[in-house]
Motif scaffolding. Structure first.
Motif, PDB file in Angstrom:
ATOM      1  N   HIS A  10       0.854  -1.197   0.000  1.00  0.00           N
ATOM      2  CA  HIS A  10       0.000   0.000   0.000  1.00  0.00           C
ATOM      3  C   HIS A  10       0.888   1.243   0.000  1.00  0.00           C
ATOM      4  O   HIS A  10       1.873   1.303   0.737  1.00  0.00           O
ATOM      5  CB  HIS A  10      -0.906   0.048   1.229  1.00  0.00           C
ATOM      6  N   VAL A  11       0.504   2.220  -0.819  1.00  0.00           N
ATOM      7  CA  VAL A  11       1.156   3.523  -0.816  1.00  0.00           C
ATOM      8  C   VAL A  11       0.069   4.582  -0.777  1.00  0.00           C
ATOM      9  O   VAL A  11      -0.911   4.507  -1.536  1.00  0.00           O
ATOM     10  CB  VAL A  11       2.034   3.714  -2.073  1.00  0.00           C
ATOM     11  N   SER A  12       0.242   5.537   0.109  1.00  0.00           N
ATOM     12  CA  SER A  12      -0.736   6.620   0.232  1.00  0.00           C
ATOM     13  C   SER A  12      -0.015   7.944   0.037  1.00  0.00           C
ATOM     14  O   SER A  12       1.010   8.194   0.683  1.00  0.00           O
ATOM     15  CB  SER A  12      -1.408   6.574   1.604  1.00  0.00           C
ATOM     16  N   VAL A  13      -0.542   8.781  -0.858  1.00  0.00           N
ATOM     17  CA  VAL A  13       0.053  10.091  -1.110  1.00  0.00           C
ATOM     18  C   VAL A  13      -1.052  11.133  -1.134  1.00  0.00           C
ATOM     19  O   VAL A  13      -2.233  10.803  -1.283  1.00  0.00           O
ATOM     20  CB  VAL A  13       0.819  10.131  -2.459  1.00  0.00           C
ATOM     21  N   SER A  14      -0.657  12.380  -0.996  1.00  0.00           N
ATOM     22  CA  SER A  14      -1.611  13.479  -1.138  1.00  0.00           C
ATOM     23  C   SER A  14      -1.639  13.939  -2.580  1.00  0.00           C
ATOM     24  O   SER A  14      -0.629  13.850  -3.298  1.00  0.00           O
ATOM     25  CB  SER A  14      -1.230  14.646  -0.228  1.00  0.00           C
ATOM     26  N   GLU A  15      -2.782  14.405  -3.004  1.00  0.00           N
ATOM     27  CA  GLU A  15      -2.911  14.911  -4.367  1.00  0.00           C
ATOM     28  C   GLU A  15      -1.880  16.003  -4.608  1.00  0.00           C
ATOM     29  O   GLU A  15      -1.648  16.861  -3.741  1.00  0.00           O
ATOM     30  CB  GLU A  15      -4.324  15.462  -4.582  1.00  0.00           C
ATOM     31  N   GLY A  16      -1.216  15.937  -5.759  1.00  0.00           N
ATOM     32  CA  GLY A  16      -0.213  16.932  -6.101  1.00  0.00           C
ATOM     33  C   GLY A  16       1.200  16.593  -5.664  1.00  0.00           C
ATOM     34  O   GLY A  16       2.150  17.278  -6.050  1.00  0.00           O
ATOM     35  N   THR A  17       1.365  15.534  -4.870  1.00  0.00           N
ATOM     36  CA  THR A  17       2.712  15.125  -4.425  1.00  0.00           C
ATOM     37  C   THR A  17       3.206  13.976  -5.288  1.00  0.00           C
ATOM     38  O   THR A  17       2.422  13.312  -5.972  1.00  0.00           O
ATOM     39  CB  THR A  17       2.704  14.701  -2.951  1.00  0.00           C
ATOM     40  N   PRO A  18       4.520  13.705  -5.249  1.00  0.00           N
ATOM     41  CA  PRO A  18       5.072  12.652  -6.122  1.00  0.00           C
ATOM     42  C   PRO A  18       4.645  11.253  -5.692  1.00  0.00           C
ATOM     43  O   PRO A  18       4.377  10.979  -4.526  1.00  0.00           O
ATOM     44  CB  PRO A  18       6.587  12.823  -5.966  1.00  0.00           C
ATOM     45  N   ASP A  85      -5.540   8.692 -10.116  1.00  0.00           N
ATOM     46  CA  ASP A  85      -4.461   7.691 -10.109  1.00  0.00           C
ATOM     47  C   ASP A  85      -4.703   6.599  -9.071  1.00  0.00           C
ATOM     48  O   ASP A  85      -3.987   5.583  -9.065  1.00  0.00           O
ATOM     49  CB  ASP A  85      -3.113   8.357  -9.826  1.00  0.00           C
ATOM     50  N   ALA A  86      -5.658   6.790  -8.191  1.00  0.00           N
ATOM     51  CA  ALA A  86      -5.955   5.785  -7.168  1.00  0.00           C
ATOM     52  C   ALA A  86      -6.392   4.497  -7.848  1.00  0.00           C
ATOM     53  O   ALA A  86      -7.382   4.461  -8.590  1.00  0.00           O
ATOM     54  CB  ALA A  86      -7.051   6.288  -6.244  1.00  0.00           C
ATOM     55  N   ALA A  87      -5.611   3.436  -7.609  1.00  0.00           N
ATOM     56  CA  ALA A  87      -5.843   2.174  -8.326  1.00  0.00           C
ATOM     57  C   ALA A  87      -4.864   1.130  -7.786  1.00  0.00           C
ATOM     58  O   ALA A  87      -4.061   1.407  -6.889  1.00  0.00           O
ATOM     59  CB  ALA A  87      -5.630   2.349  -9.829  1.00  0.00           C
ATOM     60  N   GLU A  88      -4.922  -0.057  -8.370  1.00  0.00           N
ATOM     61  CA  GLU A  88      -3.967  -1.125  -8.080  1.00  0.00           C
ATOM     62  C   GLU A  88      -2.943  -1.145  -9.217  1.00  0.00           C
ATOM     63  O   GLU A  88      -3.310  -1.046 -10.389  1.00  0.00           O
ATOM     64  CB  GLU A  88      -4.702  -2.469  -8.030  1.00  0.00           C
ATOM     65  N   THR A 107       0.438  -3.186  -5.840  1.00  0.00           N
ATOM     66  CA  THR A 107       0.514  -2.086  -4.875  1.00  0.00           C
ATOM     67  C   THR A 107      -0.747  -1.260  -5.011  1.00  0.00           C
ATOM     68  O   THR A 107      -1.089  -0.827  -6.122  1.00  0.00           O
ATOM     69  CB  THR A 107       1.732  -1.178  -5.139  1.00  0.00           C
ATOM     70  N   THR A 108      -1.431  -1.070  -3.895  1.00  0.00           N
ATOM     71  CA  THR A 108      -2.625  -0.242  -3.890  1.00  0.00           C
ATOM     72  C   THR A 108      -2.219   1.201  -3.635  1.00  0.00           C
ATOM     73  O   THR A 108      -1.624   1.511  -2.599  1.00  0.00           O
ATOM     74  CB  THR A 108      -3.602  -0.693  -2.788  1.00  0.00           C
ATOM     75  N   LEU A 109      -2.519   2.062  -4.585  1.00  0.00           N
ATOM     76  CA  LEU A 109      -2.210   3.485  -4.444  1.00  0.00           C
ATOM     77  C   LEU A 109      -3.462   4.233  -4.009  1.00  0.00           C
ATOM     78  O   LEU A 109      -4.490   4.179  -4.691  1.00  0.00           O
ATOM     79  CB  LEU A 109      -1.682   4.064  -5.756  1.00  0.00           C
ATOM     80  N   THR A 110      -3.365   4.924  -2.892  1.00  0.00           N
ATOM     81  CA  THR A 110      -4.438   5.783  -2.396  1.00  0.00           C
ATOM     82  C   THR A 110      -3.990   7.227  -2.550  1.00  0.00           C
ATOM     83  O   THR A 110      -2.847   7.564  -2.203  1.00  0.00           O
ATOM     84  CB  THR A 110      -4.733   5.481  -0.917  1.00  0.00           C
ATOM     85  N   VAL A 111      -4.861   8.067  -3.059  1.00  0.00           N
ATOM     86  CA  VAL A 111      -4.556   9.484  -3.220  1.00  0.00           C
ATOM     87  C   VAL A 111      -5.524  10.289  -2.361  1.00  0.00           C
ATOM     88  O   VAL A 111      -6.746  10.233  -2.561  1.00  0.00           O
ATOM     89  CB  VAL A 111      -4.647   9.922  -4.694  1.00  0.00           C
ATOM     90  N   LYS A 112      -4.967  11.027  -1.412  1.00  0.00           N
ATOM     91  CA  LYS A 112      -5.791  11.803  -0.494  1.00  0.00           C
ATOM     92  C   LYS A 112      -5.965  13.230  -1.014  1.00  0.00           C
ATOM     93  O   LYS A 112      -5.017  13.798  -1.560  1.00  0.00           O
ATOM     94  CB  LYS A 112      -5.138  11.842   0.892  1.00  0.00           C
ATOM     95  N   PRO A 113      -7.158  13.778  -0.844  1.00  0.00           N
ATOM     96  CA  PRO A 113      -7.374  15.158  -1.325  1.00  0.00           C
ATOM     97  C   PRO A 113      -6.583  16.184  -0.523  1.00  0.00           C
ATOM     98  O   PRO A 113      -6.192  15.940   0.614  1.00  0.00           O
ATOM     99  CB  PRO A 113      -8.880  15.368  -1.170  1.00  0.00           C
TER     100      PRO A 113
END
Lengths: 113, 113
Positions: A10-18, A85-88, A107-113
């Motif tokens: 799992h990877v979690s990032v904020s919108e606009g970050t790499p 981009d939130a997806a597997e 890898t599950t990518l989560t994108v936080k607002p």
């Protein structure tokens, strides 16, 4: 024999970050490497592929990956994450003559607002 | 035009029943596959056909029988369905095994009750 390891489930990032999704591979030959994306309730879609040409590969939707033979890595990056981009994401290795591709565990990518 | 199409999209059935999933590709590819994706999103290859000939059978129970009437079609028949068969089944095709990407259908979600 070929194998592939996605280092983060799992990877979690904020919108606009790499975005960085890590993939290591093992292969007895010069492999082809792929990244696929799977959005919810959809099939897998090719993001990009490496087949022994340029080591920096550009894909769709602003993604790119760099093939590093010395590190046996093929990490996927994007400069700025978007909510869509939130997806597997799956890293895949394929050896010539293997007859099949080997998939990482995803890898599950989560994108936080 | 859909490149790889599977039917049905959803399949709900009871234990012990027999069911089929159909797949067709209009890409002119010689090689087709069936993959199984479990609830953890892991993808496992089940079968591969090249020009109607079975080339990969990955220790799948005999209850699963693929059939390829021509190189554009690969169907999957499952006998005596079990609870553990519940998964998403993906059909895929490729032009050249190894360095060509896989083209996936949108999957068939099979639920066995």
């Amino acid at each position: 024999a070929q194998s592939v390891t996605q280092l983060d489930s799992h990877v979690s990032v904020s919108e606009g970050t790499p975005v960085l999704l890590r993939c290591n591979y093992s292969s007895s030959y010069s492999p082809s490497l792929f990244w696929y994306v799977q959005h919810p309730n959809k099939g897998l879609q090719l993001l990009l592929k490496y087949t022994s040409a340029a080591t920096l590969v550009k894909g769709i939707n602003g993604f790119e990956a760099e093939f590093k033979k010395s590190e046996t890595s093929f990490h996927l990056t994007k400069p700025s994450a978007h909510m869509s981009d939130a997806a597997e994401y799956f890293c895949v290795v394929s050896e010539p003559g293997a007859g099949k591709s080997t998939f990482g565990d995803g890898t599950t990518l989560t994108v936080k607002p | 035009d859909t490149a790889v199409s599977q039917t049905p999209k959803y399949l709900v059935t009871q234990m012990g029943n027999d069911k089929s999933i159909k797949c067709e590709q209009n890409l002119g590819h010689d090689t087709m596959y069936w993959y199984k994706q479990d609830s953890k999103k892991f993808l496992k290859i089940m079968f591969s056909y090249n020009n109607k000939e079975l080339i990969i059978n990955e220790t799948v129970p005999n209850r699963f029988s693929p059939k390829s009437p021509d190189k554009a079609h690969l169907n999957l028949h499952i006998n005596s369905l079990e609870l553990g068969d519940s998964a998403v089944y993906f059909c895929a095709s490729t032009g050249r095994v190894g360095d060509s990407p896989l083209h996936f259908g949108n999957g068939t979600r099979l639920t066995v009750t």
